[in-house]
Enzyme design. Structure first.
Site, PDB file in Angstrom:
ATOM      1  N   GLY A 277      76.862  69.340  94.714  1.00 35.53           N
ATOM      2  CA  GLY A 277      75.748  69.742  93.857  1.00 35.53           C
ATOM      3  C   GLY A 277      75.035  68.509  93.328  1.00 35.53           C
ATOM      4  O   GLY A 277      74.015  68.070  93.858  1.00 35.53           O
ATOM      5  N   CYS A 343      66.812  71.895  65.219  1.00 30.42           N
ATOM      6  CA  CYS A 343      67.378  71.671  63.886  1.00 30.42           C
ATOM      7  C   CYS A 343      68.896  71.564  63.906  1.00 30.42           C
ATOM      8  O   CYS A 343      69.605  72.367  63.288  1.00 30.42           O
ATOM      9  CB  CYS A 343      66.922  72.789  62.971  1.00 30.42           C
ATOM     10  SG  CYS A 343      65.134  72.791  62.857  1.00 30.42           S
TER      11      CYS A 343
HETATM   12  N1  LLP Z   1      82.033  73.957  93.731  1.00 30.33           N
HETATM   13  C1  LLP Z   1      82.517  74.586  92.646  1.00 30.33           C
HETATM   14  C2  LLP Z   1      83.494  75.653  92.830  1.00 30.33           C
HETATM   15  C3  LLP Z   1      82.087  74.204  91.363  1.00 30.33           C
HETATM   16  O1  LLP Z   1      82.580  74.820  90.288  1.00 30.33           O
HETATM   17  C4  LLP Z   1      81.135  73.155  91.216  1.00 30.33           C
HETATM   18  C5  LLP Z   1      80.661  72.756  89.895  1.00 30.33           C
HETATM   19  C6  LLP Z   1      80.643  72.560  92.381  1.00 30.33           C
HETATM   20  C7  LLP Z   1      81.124  72.977  93.621  1.00 30.33           C
HETATM   21  C8  LLP Z   1      79.623  71.456  92.354  1.00 30.33           C
HETATM   22  O2  LLP Z   1      80.091  70.327  91.721  1.00 30.33           O
HETATM   23  P1  LLP Z   1      79.234  68.960  91.739  1.00 30.33           P
HETATM   24  O3  LLP Z   1      79.172  68.480  93.162  1.00 30.33           O
HETATM   25  O4  LLP Z   1      77.899  69.265  91.192  1.00 30.33           O
HETATM   26  O5  LLP Z   1      80.003  68.072  90.848  1.00 30.33           O
HETATM   27  N2  LLP Z   1      77.282  71.488  83.790  1.00 30.33           N
HETATM   28  C9  LLP Z   1      78.153  70.379  84.065  1.00 30.33           C
HETATM   29  C10 LLP Z   1      78.747  70.435  85.448  1.00 30.33           C
HETATM   30  C11 LLP Z   1      79.498  71.710  85.757  1.00 30.33           C
HETATM   31  C12 LLP Z   1      80.064  71.770  87.152  1.00 30.33           C
HETATM   32  C13 LLP Z   1      80.559  73.127  87.477  1.00 30.33           C
HETATM   33  N3  LLP Z   1      81.060  73.295  88.808  1.00 30.33           N
HETATM   34  C14 LLP Z   1      77.389  69.081  83.849  1.00 30.33           C
HETATM   35  O6  LLP Z   1      76.214  69.124  83.474  1.00 30.33           O
HETATM   36  O7  LLP Z   1      77.955  68.010  84.004  1.00 30.33           O
END
Ligand code: LLP
Length: 419
Positions: A277, A343
């Site tokens: 991601g 706020c």
């Molecule tokens: N696969 C699964 C099952 C996941 O839960 C996630 C992310 C990904 C792939 C992708 O992960 P990445 O390659 O993006 O690290 N909101 C948080 C991040 C939450 C990630 C949740 N799961 C932030 O802003 O850091």
């Protein structure tokens, strides 16, 4: 590398000067670069060149914008989705149903049924009762679900606790020791083809070591499952690769990740699945904002910008660092705290940071905001929902409108029985 660069002293997204977008669309606004997105998608795919059988599913939770997804669909990416809403988005963006993987710890029966109706490629089952439910629904529809079992390898990903997912105490997957027995039972159910295993240990990982440790555990599990007579054709390695947020951050590159994966999995003889991601989308976007006021503070001034924690939640949620740079930097610096209008003291993007000197009316951006930015926005404080723009060379288009506070209010009603 990205395509946000200074030209004649003005920050551009590809060939578009950011002041033009601020003028025409207003601020705050997310700005994405198509060339950067395509480059990142290509770099990640190239990094896996030594892996013979693979499938890449973009974790669309990090940026589900339809325009962004369409760009990735054209690059041959599938989608990792975690809700019925994401599933419909991936399809609407042109991703093929068979290229969609359905992850998530709390899928509803309705969502499982939707996945079957749409003919998605794979369900990642998080615990045994979910697999039983999927089997029942599939039998009811006289179809078969392709599935893998998500295991929790119990490794410390070494990232922020709120985005770690692979420790035994986390809610995700089944314990790796319990996995063989659960796999046996699920494999015996009708309507279900159990074809492999999945894992995802966390996000924004800045070392490959925990990933390698987790993959090795999964490799042993695959051998055990095969020894028990199961046909294992797919292993989903999840996502998690980190990106540089600070100028001196040095996370592993996709090439280093790909080389490690190729080495660890060389004898597995499976189709490897990936769910990246942030590494694809993070550096493809900035949040463009205007400085409203510079207000004196006890130690240093507050730079009050028109973006807030409702537009970019990561600093408030995870103390995340997003680089802040002026759109027309003068070369002068100042030490300041950067805050939004909401706020709460939590509406703080940076404390006592050395930044480009800015004044009221100046434009600036928060960098590396293409992942987990707009998608986590809200309308808290009755602010508008932040819009998104996609730049392609010398043209751009609004790929998500600003949703005004009044539009949100129009979806509410006051019961007449209050009177
Ligand atoms: N696969 C699964 C099952 C996941 O839960 C996630 C992310 C990904 C792939 C992708 O992960 P990445 O390659 O993006 O690290 N909101 C948080 C991040 C939450 C990630 C949740 N799961 C932030 O802003 O850091």
């Amino acid at each position: 590398m990205d395509h946000f660069e200074l030209r004649n002293g003005v920050l551009h997204a590809e060939d578009i000067p950011l002041p033009q977008i601020a003028e025409e669309i207003g601020t705050p606004v997310y700005v994405y670069s198509r060339a950067t997105l395509e480059r990142h998608a290509q770099v990640f795919a190239d990094a896996l060149k030594d892996i013979p059988k693979k499938h890449i599913a973009f974790a669309i939770k990090c940026n589900p914008n339809l325009g962004v997804l369409r760009v990735l669909a054209r690059q041959g990416y599938g989608a990792d989705v975690v809700s019925g809403g994401e599933l419909e988005r991936a399809l609407a963006a042109g991703m093929a149903a068979e290229d969609i993987v359905f992850s998530g710890v709390g899928k509803t029966r309705a969502e499982l049924a939707l996945g079957l109706d749409r003919g998605i490629g794979q369900f990642n089952i998080e615990h045994e009762p979910e697999g039983v439910a999927l089997s029942e629904i599939a039998v009811g529809k006289e179809t078969t679900a392709r599935a893998v079992l998500r295991v929790n390898p119990d490794v410390d990903a070494g990232t922020h606790a709120k985005i770690s997912t692979g420790k035994a105490e986390n809610k995700f997957g089944v314990g790796i020791d319990a996995a063989p027995a659960i796999f046996d039972r699920l494999s015996a159910l009708p309507g279900l083809t159990m074809r492999g295993v999945a894992l995802h240990i966390g996000s924004q990982l800045t070392s490959l070591d925990p990933l390698e440790a987790a993959f090795e555990r999964v490799g042993r599990l695959v051998a055990d499952l095969r020894a028990a007579g199961h046909s294992i054709t797919h292993v989903d390695l999840g996502g998690g690769l980190g990106v540089p947020y600070r100028p001196d951050d040095n996370p592993p590159t996709p090439a280093e990740y790909g080389a490690m994966v190729a080495r660890v999995t060389k004898d597995w003889d499976v189709t490897l699945m990936f769910e990246p991601g942030r590494v694809i989308a993070g550096n493809t976007g900035v949040l463009l904002t205007e400085v409203l006021w510079v207000k004196p503070g006890a130690a240093n001034p507050f730079v009050i910008v028109d973006a807030a924690m409702n537009d970019l939640a990561r600093p408030a949620l995870y103390d995340a660092y997003h680089d802040f740079v002026a759109v027309r930097p003068t070369g002068e610096k100042m030490t300041a705290s950067i805050v939004g209008p909401v706020c709460e003291t939590g509406d703080t993007f940076a404390r006592d940071r050395v930044i480009d000197k800015v004044e009221a009316g100046d434009l600036a951006v928060f960098r590396t905001a293409g992942a987990y930015g707009a998608t986590m926005a809200s309308t808290y404080n009755s602010r508008s929902l932040v819009p998104e723009v996609l730049v392609d060379g010398g043209r751009y288009i609004t790929v998500a409108d600003r949703i005004a506070a009044g539009t949100i209010m129009a979806a509410e009603r006051v019961p007449d029985w209050i009177e």
